[in-house]
Design an enzyme around this catalytic site. Sequence first.
Site, mmCIF file in Angstrom:
data_model
loop_
_atom_site.group_PDB
_atom_site.id
_atom_site.type_symbol
_atom_site.label_atom_id
_atom_site.label_comp_id
_atom_site.label_asym_id
_atom_site.label_seq_id
_atom_site.Cartn_x
_atom_site.Cartn_y
_atom_site.Cartn_z
ATOM 1 C CB CYS A 190 41.667 48.963 47.180
ATOM 2 S SG CYS A 190 42.176 48.001 48.642
ATOM 3 C CB CYS A 209 43.918 45.543 46.961
ATOM 4 S SG CYS A 209 42.397 45.614 47.971
HETATM 5 C C1 LIG Z 1 45.742 42.834 42.571
HETATM 6 C C2 LIG Z 1 44.563 42.833 43.620
HETATM 7 C C3 LIG Z 1 44.818 42.751 44.889
HETATM 8 C C4 LIG Z 1 43.563 42.712 45.677
HETATM 9 N N1 LIG Z 1 43.598 42.570 46.899
HETATM 10 C C5 LIG Z 1 42.421 42.441 47.684
HETATM 11 C C6 LIG Z 1 42.296 42.533 49.209
HETATM 12 O O1 LIG Z 1 43.630 42.508 49.754
HETATM 13 N N2 LIG Z 1 41.050 42.496 49.788
HETATM 14 C C7 LIG Z 1 40.077 42.643 49.063
HETATM 15 O O2 LIG Z 1 38.952 42.680 49.722
HETATM 16 N N3 LIG Z 1 39.991 42.713 47.781
HETATM 17 C C8 LIG Z 1 41.362 42.432 46.953
HETATM 18 N N4 LIG Z 1 41.051 42.670 45.699
HETATM 19 C C9 LIG Z 1 39.769 42.152 44.996
HETATM 20 C C10 LIG Z 1 39.489 40.840 45.062
HETATM 21 O O3 LIG Z 1 40.487 40.093 44.254
HETATM 22 C C11 LIG Z 1 38.164 40.403 44.097
HETATM 23 O O4 LIG Z 1 38.470 41.238 42.843
HETATM 24 C C12 LIG Z 1 36.958 40.934 44.783
HETATM 25 O O5 LIG Z 1 36.943 40.522 45.890
HETATM 26 C C13 LIG Z 1 35.608 40.486 43.975
HETATM 27 O O6 LIG Z 1 35.750 39.142 43.832
HETATM 28 P P1 LIG Z 1 34.886 38.406 42.762
HETATM 29 O O7 LIG Z 1 34.356 37.124 43.595
HETATM 30 O O8 LIG Z 1 33.870 39.132 41.977
HETATM 31 O O9 LIG Z 1 36.037 37.667 41.630
HETATM 32 P P2 LIG Z 1 37.401 37.958 41.417
HETATM 33 O O10 LIG Z 1 38.304 37.426 42.558
HETATM 34 O O11 LIG Z 1 37.418 39.522 41.110
HETATM 35 O O12 LIG Z 1 37.727 37.249 40.037
HETATM 36 C C14 LIG Z 1 37.222 37.483 38.917
HETATM 37 C C15 LIG Z 1 37.123 36.431 37.878
HETATM 38 O O13 LIG Z 1 38.403 35.691 37.897
HETATM 39 C C16 LIG Z 1 38.321 34.235 37.810
HETATM 40 N N5 LIG Z 1 39.128 33.723 38.964
HETATM 41 C C17 LIG Z 1 39.074 33.959 40.348
HETATM 42 N N6 LIG Z 1 39.907 33.307 41.005
HETATM 43 C C18 LIG Z 1 40.645 32.746 40.120
HETATM 44 C C19 LIG Z 1 42.071 31.738 40.204
HETATM 45 N N7 LIG Z 1 42.451 31.595 41.336
HETATM 46 N N8 LIG Z 1 42.307 31.418 39.073
HETATM 47 C C20 LIG Z 1 41.839 31.739 37.781
HETATM 48 N N9 LIG Z 1 40.885 32.373 37.807
HETATM 49 C C21 LIG Z 1 40.189 33.106 38.664
HETATM 50 C C22 LIG Z 1 36.591 33.942 37.980
HETATM 51 O O14 LIG Z 1 36.250 33.696 36.808
HETATM 52 C C23 LIG Z 1 36.165 35.286 38.849
HETATM 53 O O15 LIG Z 1 34.831 35.420 38.308
HETATM 54 C C24 LIG Z 1 42.233 42.617 44.838
HETATM 55 C C25 LIG Z 1 42.122 42.802 43.647
HETATM 56 C C26 LIG Z 1 43.363 42.812 42.795
HETATM 57 C C27 LIG Z 1 43.343 42.892 41.273
#
Ligand SMILES: Cc1cc2nc3c(=O)[nH]c(=O)nc-3n(C[C@H](O)[C@H](O)[C@H](O)COP(=O)(O)OP(=O)(O)OC[C@H]3O[C@@H](n4cnc5c(N)ncnc54)[C@H](O)[C@@H]3O)c2cc1C
Length: 451
Positions: free
Chosen positions: A342, A345
Amino acid sequence: YLLLPNMGISQTEVDTDAIYGMQSRIRTLLPVMTEQSDYFSNYKLNLYRAECPLWDNDNAMCSSQGCAVDTLEENEVSDVWKRFSDVDPSSKKNETKCNWEHNSQLDYCYLDEVSSEQDCVFVSLVNNPERFTGYSGDHTAAIWRNIYEQNCFVVDDDESLKEKSRRESFYKPGMYPFQLSPKEDDILTISPSVASQEKRMLNKIISGFHASISSHICENYYDTNRNRWTRNLECWLAKVGNYPERIENIFFNYALLHQAFVRIADQLVEMENNSTSSFCPDNLAIDARTKLAFDNLAFIAQQDRKVIMSSKFFADEESQKFKETFRKHFHDVSRIMDCVGCDKCRLWGKLQITGYGTALKLLFEPETQLNDLRPSEIVALVNTFDRIAHSVQSSFWFQLRRRADLSVKFIQFVIALSFKAPTREILSFFAEQLWYIFYAILYICNVPRLI
Ligand SMILES: Cc1cc2nc3c(=O)[nH]c(=O)nc-3n(C[C@H](O)[C@H](O)[C@H](O)COP(=O)(O)OP(=O)(O)OC[C@H]3O[C@@H](n4cnc5c(N)ncnc54)[C@H](O)[C@@H]3O)c2cc1C
């Protein structure tokens, strides 16, 4: 993530009250830079043409409107950035007193300005705010998983845990990640007991960076049912709030960046004595208000000594040797940012990793001088500090909201037991509005400014 509970990540070395205190002192300075200054509100990066080092085919581009970035046309780029772009580091090195030549011994990040200058674009950070974009699913999971599994460290001696995490790895066909660091740097070959403090630091930085992104998503969440931007408490609880160690890691990152500004303040004092310019190529390119806000931020950080992390990193010989591995792993994380599907992001991911990389360089490479930092590094540092400051603020408000919600639920429970319909429904409705009344009172009393 899978490995984190056993990484000793829940230990904290920062004083949260001192951070709230620092927050109240700098809250008006950061927007002067990140929102109102031509210099700090623009950014130059290779947003579209950098190769993802993890997997060959990458068709997972986010098609949502929220993922798009508006780049600046040439005539929209601010003069100060144009001026910096004209500087050729090698030919003007002596004249400008800037040392912008790439030094892999010092850099913790992959820098677009060094590796692919011709592919860089300019963006306005104000016009492309970091917020919920809808980017999620297998692709984001694989990126975060790769960052944690390949680049974070195991600190405990739990061999079975490492094996388990390997076996449970899942990647879609064509997405199995390449190993970025050379084999000898593989996390499995480094003894868990070596440089454990420094390993924990890297784990905390990554987790805090992730938690900070999650905070911004939930703070600026698009509610499709109501068609409006809102703060989403459930989102924050699910991603951050229900995991105290993630909140701690946000505070840890705040303290780390704060410490980088303390180091800058020390250098500014020395520079004043030597009348050397602090920004390269010269101070005159930066307007006076921005320069003053930057200097004030550094000096306020310098006075707020309590925020500073007490631990000494890379102090003994063994951990000094480990520094190179640490750097490579951080460097790899910065390259992985190019795999983010994205655009918006990716922009904020790259900027914030560069910000942390710049802080690490200032803190752990003593020869690094403020006027050696490239504009993209110093701008990333200031904006990353602004981002983490917002996450600290979000933590405060969301935790307050959670407590208020619990109180409202309790009041509603008592009402349900004590009254019959329709009085029960009417009172329950008013109880639900209590948070907004409470919020309005806090707002009128200017509490956000006092925290
Ligand atoms: C570099 C990057 C930037 C992004 N920027 C954006 C953005 O600006 N806007 C947007 O809408 N989305 C963004 N995303 C996507 C967002 O980060 C999430 O991946 C998405 O919202 C899905 O979230 P999720 O709840 O499935 O878990 P995710 O946030 O994808 O986390 C995946 C797994 O990591 C573990 N986890 C989560 N948080 C932590 C933590 N703090 N420490 C340790 N482990 C953890 C948990 O087990 C979780 O199930 C970005 C992704 C990346 C890789």
